[in-house]
Scaffold this motif. Structure first.
Motif, PDB file in Angstrom:
ATOM      1  N   THR A 250       0.549  -0.848   0.006  1.00  0.00           N
ATOM      2  CA  THR A 250      -0.338  -0.165  -0.505  1.00  0.00           C
ATOM      3  C   THR A 250       0.978   0.975  -0.079  1.00  0.00           C
ATOM      4  O   THR A 250       0.662   2.104  -0.768  1.00  0.00           O
ATOM      5  CB  THR A 250      -0.784   0.184   1.038  1.00  0.00           C
TER       6      THR A 250
ATOM      7  N   GLN B 104       1.016   4.033  -2.801  1.00  0.00           N
ATOM      8  CA  GLN B 104       0.899   5.741  -3.000  1.00  0.00           C
ATOM      9  C   GLN B 104       2.495   5.865  -2.968  1.00  0.00           C
ATOM     10  O   GLN B 104       2.405   7.372  -4.356  1.00  0.00           O
ATOM     11  CB  GLN B 104       0.901   5.841  -1.514  1.00  0.00           C
TER      12      GLN B 104
ATOM     13  N   HIS C 249      -5.020  -4.404  -7.006  1.00  0.00           N
ATOM     14  CA  HIS C 249      -5.036  -3.923  -5.598  1.00  0.00           C
ATOM     15  C   HIS C 249      -5.999  -2.558  -5.321  1.00  0.00           C
ATOM     16  O   HIS C 249      -5.668  -1.646  -5.418  1.00  0.00           O
ATOM     17  CB  HIS C 249      -3.532  -4.271  -5.062  1.00  0.00           C
ATOM     18  N   HIS C 250      -6.750  -2.362  -4.230  1.00  0.00           N
ATOM     19  CA  HIS C 250      -7.192  -1.472  -3.916  1.00  0.00           C
ATOM     20  C   HIS C 250      -6.455   0.125  -3.175  1.00  0.00           C
ATOM     21  O   HIS C 250      -6.821   0.745  -3.097  1.00  0.00           O
ATOM     22  CB  HIS C 250      -8.377  -1.728  -2.685  1.00  0.00           C
ATOM     23  N   SER C 251      -5.588  -0.140  -3.457  1.00  0.00           N
ATOM     24  CA  SER C 251      -4.331   1.073  -2.465  1.00  0.00           C
ATOM     25  C   SER C 251      -4.482   1.570  -4.244  1.00  0.00           C
ATOM     26  O   SER C 251      -3.833   3.025  -3.688  1.00  0.00           O
ATOM     27  CB  SER C 251      -2.927   0.487  -1.506  1.00  0.00           C
TER      28      SER C 251
ATOM     29  N   PRO D 119      -6.467   2.943  -6.326  1.00  0.00           N
ATOM     30  CA  PRO D 119      -7.575   4.154  -6.447  1.00  0.00           C
ATOM     31  C   PRO D 119      -7.477   5.117  -5.223  1.00  0.00           C
ATOM     32  O   PRO D 119      -7.896   6.257  -5.705  1.00  0.00           O
ATOM     33  CB  PRO D 119      -8.879   3.288  -7.055  1.00  0.00           C
ATOM     34  N   ARG D 120      -7.275   4.041  -4.178  1.00  0.00           N
ATOM     35  CA  ARG D 120      -7.307   5.432  -2.391  1.00  0.00           C
ATOM     36  C   ARG D 120      -6.197   6.019  -3.107  1.00  0.00           C
ATOM     37  O   ARG D 120      -6.381   7.360  -2.777  1.00  0.00           O
ATOM     38  CB  ARG D 120      -6.843   4.052  -2.227  1.00  0.00           C
ATOM     39  N   ALA D 121      -5.655   5.869  -3.190  1.00  0.00           N
ATOM     40  CA  ALA D 121      -4.018   6.432  -3.869  1.00  0.00           C
ATOM     41  C   ALA D 121      -4.477   7.541  -4.168  1.00  0.00           C
ATOM     42  O   ALA D 121      -3.492   9.097  -4.145  1.00  0.00           O
ATOM     43  CB  ALA D 121      -2.556   5.566  -3.977  1.00  0.00           C
TER      44      ALA D 121
ATOM     45  N   TRP E  92      -6.767   9.154  -5.217  1.00  0.00           N
ATOM     46  CA  TRP E  92      -8.189  10.004  -4.395  1.00  0.00           C
ATOM     47  C   TRP E  92      -6.701  10.931  -3.120  1.00  0.00           C
ATOM     48  O   TRP E  92      -7.170  11.890  -2.926  1.00  0.00           O
ATOM     49  CB  TRP E  92      -8.926   8.843  -3.650  1.00  0.00           C
ATOM     50  N   LEU E  93      -6.228  10.394  -2.619  1.00  0.00           N
ATOM     51  CA  LEU E  93      -4.957  10.252  -0.688  1.00  0.00           C
ATOM     52  C   LEU E  93      -4.395  11.310  -1.807  1.00  0.00           C
ATOM     53  O   LEU E  93      -4.025  12.538  -1.276  1.00  0.00           O
ATOM     54  CB  LEU E  93      -4.765   9.597  -0.570  1.00  0.00           C
TER      55      LEU E  93
ATOM     56  N   PRO F 245     -10.054  10.436 -10.595  1.00  0.00           N
ATOM     57  CA  PRO F 245     -10.725   9.520 -10.302  1.00  0.00           C
ATOM     58  C   PRO F 245      -9.691   8.862 -10.782  1.00  0.00           C
ATOM     59  O   PRO F 245     -10.129   8.733 -12.281  1.00  0.00           O
ATOM     60  CB  PRO F 245     -11.586   9.623  -9.826  1.00  0.00           C
TER      61      PRO F 245
END
Length: 456
Positions: A152, A156, A179-181, A183-185, A187-188, A193
Motif C-alpha cells: 500500500t 502510494q 489492489h485497492h490501494s 485508486p485509494r492512492a 484519491w489521497l 479519480p
C-alpha cells in the motif's frame, strides 16, 4: 529500575525474558490447538478480557508475569500462518532467522530518519536496497529502492512520484484486478479519480488498455499487477509495456505478491517485462517470509526518487550533508522508521539466492499439488490452475450462501482458515499457500476436512 534492551547490559537483561516469551508462545499454541482460536469473535474477545483484566493496573505485576500473560494470550488467540491449515491471506509464516534479527532491531532501536541515529543500519539499508533493485532492473545503471511498510505504501509512493513528474492532472489507469490501494492512492494524492478497466479474464487485456489510452488525453500512469490478491494472476507485462511506450504513458507494476519470483530460475520468466516499469512494488512479507513490515518500491534510476528530498535542519542540516553525513530523510515519507532492512539482509545472507529460490519453488509446487487434488475430486470444482500460490475452488454442488457458511464454520471451529473471493459471478474459497513447510499430507488433511464439513 526496569532494565533496558540495549547497551552493555541489554543482552543479559533480555535473555531470561526471552525464555519466558518462548515458553508463553509454546503454551499459547498448545491451548489454541490448531490454526485459529475456536468460538468466534465474541468468545475470543471474552478470553482476552478475562486474561488481561485491568489493562493499566495500579501496581505492576512484573516483567515475567506480564510477558507470560500477554504473550500466551496473544498466541492462544492468534491466526497462526505457520499452521498448514491457515491459508486464507497473503500472510506468511516468518522465518525464525528473520524474527530473531527483528529482535535485535527492536533492542537497538535505530531510527532511519538521520544518520546519527542509525549509522550501521543506514548502510545496511543502502546496500540491501541497491542489491534488490538490481535484481529487477539488471541492465539499469543506477537502480535503487526504498523500504516501505508494504504494498500500500509502495503503491502510494509510485503514484506520488508519477504525479511529481507529470503534475496533478495525471490520469491513473488500472485493471479491475488491481489492489485497492491504487485508486485509494489517487484519491489521497488529489489526482483525478482512477479509471478501472474491466478484467473479465482476471488480467488486464492489452486491447482494452489500448482503447483506454487512445481515449485518455494528457499524462497517464498505467498500473499493472504481477500477482493479484484474489487469484495470484499476472498481467501480460510486455504487451502492456509496449502500449505504454506507444502512447507515452508511464508504467507502474504492483508485484507485491509475485515480485520475488525474480529470484527463482524456475519461475523468473513468468515476470518477463517487469524491468520495463518506471516503478515496481514488491513485498518480502509474502513470498519472502519476513515479519511485517517488509515492503519495497524499486526504480530503475535513483534520480527518479529525487522528488522525495526533504530538509529539516535537526535531521539533515545542509552543512552536515556537505560534510559527508548521509541524508536519509528523502528515503521515505515517514520520519521515524525501523531498520526493517536488517531482517531482510539477514535472511538473504542466511539462505542465499539458492535457498530462497527453493522456498519459492516448493511453495509454488505445493499450490499445484493442491490444485490437482481438488481437480480430481468429484466433490470440488477447481477454478483454474494456479499461477502463483493461490488456489480457488468450491464444493461442486454448493451455492454461494453455503460456500460462505462453510468458510465461517471452519473459522468458528478453529479448524481451518480459508479466504473467499468472487470470480465468474460466483463465490469461491481461496487457499493462499505461503507455508514452505506444508506437506502433501497436510493438503490431504485439508481436503478431508472440507469433505466432512461439506457433507454435514
Amino acid at each position: 529500575m526496569p532494565p533496558l534492551a540495549g547497551g552493555r547490559g541489554g543482552a543479559a537483561a533480555l535473555r531470561p525474558l526471552l525464555d519466558t516469551v518462548l515458553d508463553a508462545l509454546r503454551t499459547g499454541a498448545e491451548e489454541r490447538g490448531g490454526p485459529f482460536p475456536a468460538g468466534g469473535p465474541g468468545a475470543g474477545s471474552d478470553r482476552v478480557r478475562a486474561a488481561l483484566g485491568d489493562v493499566l493496573p495500579e501496581h505492576g505485576t512484573g516483567d515475567h508475569e506480564a510477558l507470560r500473560t500477554l504473550v500466551h494470550t496473544l498466541a492462544a488467540g492468534a491466526a497462526d500462518p505457520a499452521d498448514p491449515l491457515c491459508a486464507a491471506h497473503l500472510h506468511c509464516p516468518p522465518l525464525a532467522v528473520a524474527a530473531a534479527a527483528d529482535l535485535a532491531a527492536s533492542a537497538l532501536n535505530p531510527s532511519l530518519d538521520s544518520w546519527d541515529q542509525a549509522p550501521a543500519a543506514s548502510t545496511i539499508e543502502a546496500l540491501l536496497t541497491r542489491t534488490l533493485a538490481a535484481e529487477f532492473y539488471p541492465t539499469a545503471p543506477h537502480p535503487d529502492a526504498l523500504i516501505t511498510t508494504g504494498g500500500t505504501e509502495a503503491n502510494q509512493l509510485a503514484l506520488l512520484l508519477a504525479r511529481e513528474r507529470h503534475g496533478p492532472g495525471l490520469t491513473v489507469l488500472h485493471g479491475a484486478n488491481a489492489h485497492h490501494s491504487i485508486p485509494r492512492a489517487a484519491w489521497l494524492l488529489g489526482l483525478p479519480p482512477a479509471t478501472a478497466l474491466p478484467t473479465p479474464t482476471g488480467t488486464l487485456d492489452p486491447a482494452t488498455l489500448a482503447e483506454a489510452l487512445a481515449a485518455t488525453p494528457g499524462p497517464v500512469l498505467v498500473t499493472a499487477t504481477a500477482g493479484t490478491t484474489d487469484a495470484g494472476l499476472i498481467d501480460p507485462l510486455h504487451p502492456i509495456a509496449d502500449l505504454c511506450d506507444r502512447y507515452g504513458a508511464d508504467l507502474h507494476i504492483d508485484a507485491a505478491y509475485g515480485g520475488l519470483l525474480a529470484l527463482s530460475p524456475r519461475h523468473r520468466a513468468t515476470l518477463d517485462g517487469i524491468d520495463r516499469a518506471h516503478s515496481l512494488t514488491v513485498d518480502l512479507h509474502k513470498l519472502g517470509w519476513q515479519p511485517v513490515a517488509a515492503g519495497l518500491l524499486a526504480v530503475p534510476d535513483t534520480t527518479l526518487l529525487a522528488p522525495l528530498a526533504h530538509q529539516a535542519d535537526y535531521l539533515n542540516a545542509t552543512d552536515d550533508t556537505e560534510a559527508g553525513l548521509p541524508d536519509l530523510l528523502g528515503r521515505s515519507l515517514r520520519t521515524t522508521r525501523r531498520p526493517d532492512a536488517l531482517k531482510i539482509a539477514t535472511t538473504l545472507r542466511s539462505l542465499g539466492r539458492d535457498g530462497l529460490a527453493r522456498l519459492i519453488d516448493d511453495t509454488c509446487a505445493l499450490a499445484q499439488h493442491l490444485a490437482r487434488l481438488l481437480d480430481a475430486h468429484p466433490g470440488f470444482t477447481l477454478h483454474s490452475a494456479p499461477t502463483l500460490t493461490t488456489v480457488l475452488f468450491r464444493p461442486t454442488h454448493a451455492d454461494d450462501t453455503q460456500v460462505a457458511t462453510l468458510r465461517r464454520t471452519l473459522l468458528h471451529e478453529g479448524r481451518a482458515v480459508l479466504g473467499r473471493t468472487h470470480a465468474d459471478g460466483r463465490l469461491w474459497l481461496k487457499a493462499t499457500l505461503l507455508n514452505p513447510h506444508a506437506t502433501a499430507r497436510d493438503l490431504d488433511t485439508l481436503v478431508t476436512l472440507l469433505e466432512g464439513s461439506t457433507h454435514r
